[in-house]
Enzyme design. Structure first.
Site, mmCIF file in Angstrom:
data_model
loop_
_atom_site.group_PDB
_atom_site.id
_atom_site.type_symbol
_atom_site.label_atom_id
_atom_site.label_comp_id
_atom_site.label_asym_id
_atom_site.label_seq_id
_atom_site.Cartn_x
_atom_site.Cartn_y
_atom_site.Cartn_z
ATOM 1 C CB ALA A 31 -0.791 -0.128 1.071
ATOM 2 C CB CYS A 72 2.587 -5.857 38.172
ATOM 3 S SG CYS A 72 1.043 -5.698 37.703
ATOM 4 C CE LYS A 109 -3.501 -8.583 -8.608
ATOM 5 N NZ LYS A 109 -2.401 -8.774 -7.708
ATOM 6 C CB CYS A 134 -2.500 -7.960 40.167
ATOM 7 S SG CYS A 134 -2.116 -7.131 38.711
ATOM 8 C CE LYS A 155 -3.866 -4.927 -5.720
ATOM 9 N NZ LYS A 155 -2.746 -4.537 -5.156
ATOM 10 C CD GLU A 214 0.757 -14.878 -8.112
ATOM 11 O OE1 GLU A 214 0.592 -14.836 -9.378
ATOM 12 O OE2 GLU A 214 0.746 -14.197 -7.443
ATOM 13 C CB SER A 244 1.128 -6.376 -14.822
ATOM 14 O OG SER A 244 1.134 -5.237 -15.513
ATOM 15 C CB ILE A 245 -3.994 -7.447 -14.675
ATOM 16 C CG1 ILE A 245 -3.952 -8.174 -13.518
ATOM 17 C CG2 ILE A 245 -4.559 -8.434 -15.786
ATOM 18 C CD1 ILE A 245 -4.727 -9.340 -13.115
HETATM 19 S S1 IVH Z 1 -3.997 -12.973 -14.898
HETATM 20 C C1 IVH Z 1 -2.754 -11.104 -18.822
HETATM 21 N N1 IVH Z 1 -5.027 -14.069 -12.922
HETATM 22 O O1 IVH Z 1 -1.330 -10.452 -10.443
HETATM 23 C C2 IVH Z 1 -3.039 -11.261 -17.358
HETATM 24 N N2 IVH Z 1 -3.041 -12.738 -12.661
HETATM 25 O O2 IVH Z 1 -0.643 -7.935 -12.393
HETATM 26 C C3 IVH Z 1 -1.990 -11.943 -16.587
HETATM 27 N N3 IVH Z 1 -2.199 -12.737 -10.358
HETATM 28 O O3 IVH Z 1 1.756 -10.520 -11.183
HETATM 29 C C4 IVH Z 1 -2.376 -12.109 -15.249
HETATM 30 N N4 IVH Z 1 -3.908 -14.225 -9.346
HETATM 31 O O4 IVH Z 1 0.864 -13.046 -10.835
HETATM 32 C C5 IVH Z 1 -4.070 -13.329 -13.227
HETATM 33 N N5 IVH Z 1 -6.051 -15.088 -10.978
HETATM 34 C C6 IVH Z 1 -5.095 -14.268 -11.457
HETATM 35 C C7 IVH Z 1 -4.047 -13.558 -10.601
HETATM 36 C C8 IVH Z 1 -2.937 -13.110 -11.419
HETATM 37 C C9 IVH Z 1 -2.835 -13.412 -9.104
HETATM 38 C C10 IVH Z 1 -0.932 -11.996 -10.452
HETATM 39 C C11 IVH Z 1 -0.111 -12.252 -11.448
HETATM 40 C C12 IVH Z 1 0.489 -10.883 -11.652
HETATM 41 C C13 IVH Z 1 -0.531 -9.969 -11.282
HETATM 42 C C14 IVH Z 1 -1.272 -9.029 -12.016
#
Ligand code: IVH
Length: 698
Positions: free
Chosen positions: A33, A425, A119, A449, A317, A176, A81-82
């Site tokens: 965070a 204490c 996730k 106590c 998230k 993962e 990444s997403i």
């Molecule tokens: S899909 C093209 N699905 O989250 C899409 N990623 O930035 C590729 N992660 O480091 C990722 N759970 O390791 C996908 N159910 C899930 C996931 C997942 C965790 C992680 C992944 C990556 C990050 C995405």
């Protein structure tokens, strides 16, 4: 330098360092965070001052550099990444759905089908199978080039070395690697025992294990894996939907998480998000959110990518479970048996969905190990209903000061002082001691106590003990502070007139409390024994004692015999009572004060049915059997299942061992299920348990 200039440079330096710590060293010094907050600040500054943008800014790159210690692996298909939705609420899902629909140009009466999944909070791995054989495993690295970690990944039991069935010529599976929470706790316990550094969270422990140079060390850190996507594929008709593709991966023998759903529209996504939020803490591993993916792969292709992120997927998230804050003070709390627990008073921080101002520091060893000091910036973790704890100190936020060594030389020392346990204490002033072999310090004041007395009274009145309705901590504080109550027996001597003298005690609540006290007079021997708060005597032991002795006097007589070894051996003849518990019972019941309080309680009308010891042995289909319950059962609560088992003569124990006769397993059963399977303990579901209960005793 002008001030945005300076801040941008500062942020880049910090983010580069945090990136390196996270991706290369597997030892981040700040929670995600905090990283996200700084990253966002840099993005905004760069957007407002386009002149400051550079190609090497952390906002322009993903991931870390591959470590030179591992062979580099170039990914045939980049690992992406997403996008992350920052809106924790339903808005996050609605934003994504609206964007997808807009980009697809969908009319309003058509909804989109999504694959919703978890996730996982671990690290991304690409597994390459050629003709069904695992030939390489690589980390993500910077997305283009990762590290060859095949030798470590091969130690993960869950990952098949050979695929089942008709395997494609090439199949790259993305997923993962993570560490289950029970494996993480066991690992940290072992590290502590060995005096080695502990890990802050399961993700770091998993990342550290995968990137271990010595695969034998990696093999000792049990890891798990879930597949969620594909890389390069040759000679395979990929199913048309994402969910179909995951089913196919499962059929190849790859682990795919069962907590996934195919759903439609924003409403479907929100339902999934809510249902997972409700069970997040019961999952045996950490997640930091859910992921929504457009299910139809043709639509995915149509949507395509923006820079390195697919337009067809998003991460939604949950509020972070780890945050940074500062320690304003370290106090100690005195528990029921005198245990002194250090507690950090924190600058208020929003973590795990609530504002936290206190966090446990467990004991002095933990404080020394973390080296936490008043003034420090720390990582606080709050997951589910678990009490918040300090998991790490951000050492480089601890200022240094100069101290002179002699006239000519100075050295840098930390500005904050190490914490020392009080020697007396803070509540009653009695000595504080640490018994040999114990982690905790203890106040020796006993019932002198007030802190211990209050805790003992609260325990006495608690739901599973005497169950005195209306007697909570505020009232106990008041009653003890004004001197109306010293021992549990005093509770039964309270009258309406005395109670009415208390601040804020209206006549109505006074009479409610008296009714609650009166109702608690009729109890059971097991509850009464448990309520006494004898050290090491929990609810189960109290039940064992009540069942064995049938009468309280029988127990007192046995425990307080002159001949110590005779007394201990009678106590140890009770099933499941060992020498430590036997000693605690004897110590308590030989203390004249305690017996006097028991007498006064009886004299004030506290009573329970008594039995001749021979009558007490219950008959039932589970007589003499030990059962363990784990996971969530479909209809029975844990307490209900326990009560049914006990009523049938069985025992409900907390952990699985060779002596366990049955494991009753519900949904999201965790390590107990694994252990039972390992030991060959028969496993029952709720229906099988009910069937067993319905049988006539043998
Ligand atoms: S899909 C093209 N699905 O989250 C899409 N990623 O930035 C590729 N992660 O480091 C990722 N759970 O390791 C996908 N159910 C899930 C996931 C997942 C965790 C992680 C992944 C990556 C990050 C995405």
């Amino acid at each position: 330098m002008s001030s945005p200039n300076r801040r941008v440079a500062q942020l880049r330096e910090l983010l580069r360092r945090y990136n390196r710590e996270y991706h290369e060293l597997d030892a981040p010094s700040v929670p995600d965070a905090e990283y996200d907050r700084l990253f966002h600040e840099l993005e905004e500054l760069e957007a407002a001052n386009p002149g400051l943008k550079t190609l090497d800014s952390p906002t322009q790159r993903v991931g870390g550099r591959p470590l030179t210690a591992f062979e580099p692996v170039r990914h045939a298909v980049p690992m992406l990444s997403i996008r992350t939705e920052t809106d924790f609420g339903p808005g996050g899902a609605a934003n994504f759905d609206a964007r997808v629909r807009r980009e697809l140009g969908l009319p309003s009466h058509l909804s989109v089908e999504y694959a919703a999944e978890l996730k996982f909070d671990g690290l991304a791995i690409s597994l390459r199978y050629e003709s069904g054989v695992l030939v390489r495993a690589a980390t993500r690295g910077d997305g283009e080039t990762g590290e060859d970690v095949t030798h470590n990944i091969r130690t993960i039991d869950q990952i098949p070395l050979c695929l089942a069935g008709q395997a494609p010529a090439v199949l790259e599976v993305r997923g993962e690697v993570y560490m289950r929470r029970d494996a993480f706790d066991a690992l940290n316990a072992r590290q502590r025992e060995l005096g080695e550094k502990t890990f802050v969270n399961p993700r770091n422990a998993a990342a550290g294990a995968v990137r271990q140079l010595d695969f034998k060390i990696a093999a000792k850190r049990p890891l798990s894996f879930f597949a969620y996507g594909l890389g390069e594929v040759v000679d395979w008709d990929i199913p048309l939907t994402h969910s179909g593709m995951l089913d196919a991966l499962a059929a190849f023998g790859l682990p795919v998480c069962p907590d996934r759903e195919v759903t439609r529209g924003a409403a479907g996504l929100i339902d999934f998000h809510d249902s997972i939020a409700a069970k997040r803490d019961k999952l045996p591993f950490d997640i930091d959110g859910v992921v929504y993916k457009v299910n139809d792969r043709a639509l995915q292709t149509q949507l395509g990518f923006v820079s390195r992120e697919p337009r067809w997927a998003v991460a939604h998230k949950y509020p972070a479970q780890e945050m940074l804050t500062t320690v304003e003070a370290i106090n100690v709390q005195v528990g029921r048996t005198g245990t002194i627990t250090p507690v950090a008073r924190l600058a208020p921080v929003f973590v795990g969905g609530v504002t936290v101002t206190n966090a446990t520091l467990h004991n002095i060893d933990r404080i020394r190990q973390l080296d936490v000091r008043v003034g420090d910036t720390v990582i606080v973790r709050r997951a589910g209903d678990v009490i918040p704890e300090v998991v790490d100190v951000v050492m480089d936020r601890r200022p240094l000061r100069e101290e002179s060594v002699d006239l000519l030389e100075t050295r840098q020392v930390p500005q904050y002082e190490p914490f020392e346990m009080p020697t007396s204490c803070p509540v009653c002033g009695s000595h504080v001691v640490r018994e040999e072999g114990e982690a905790a310090y203890r106040c020796t004041g006993g019932l002198v106590c007030t802190a211990q007395r209050k805790q003992a009274l609260l325990h006495f009145a608690s739901r599973r003990a005497m169950d005195i309705e209306g007697l909570g901590d505020k009232l106990v504080d008041q009653l003890v502070d004004v001197g109306l109550v010293r021992t549990p027996a005093d509770i039964y001597r309270l009258g309406i007139l005395k109670l009415a003298e208390l601040d804020r005690m209206a006549a109505k609540s006074a009479s409610n409390l008296l009714a609650g006290i009166d109702k608690s007079r009729n109890t059971t021997l097991a509850r009464f024994i448990f309520a006494l708060g004898i050290r090491n005597v929990g609810e189960t032991t109290a039940k064992d004692l009540a069942r064995h002795f049938g009468k309280l006097d029988g127990l007192i007589e046995a425990a307080s015999r002159e001949d110590e070894s005779a007394a201990l051996s009678v106590l140890q003849s009770v099933p499941d009572i060992g020498p430590v518990v036997a000693h605690s019972i004897r110590d308590f019941l030989r203390e004249p004060h305690n017996v006097e309080v028991i007498e006064q309680l009886r004299a004030n009308g506290v009573s329970w049915p008594e039995f001749e010891p021979s009558e007490v042995v219950p008959a039932g289909p589970l007589l003499g059997k030990t059962l363990v319950i784990t996971g969530t059962l479909p209809t029975l609560s844990r307490d209900e299942a326990k009560a049914l088992i006990e009523a049938a003569g069985g025992k409900a124990a907390g952990s699985v061992s060779k002596k366990t006769d049955y494991l009753v397993a519900g949904e999201a059963a965790g390590s107990k299920l694994d252990k039972a399977q390992e030991l060959g303990v028969p496993i029952l579901d709720e229906a099988a348990l009910l069937a067993l209960l319905a049988k006539q005793p043998e």
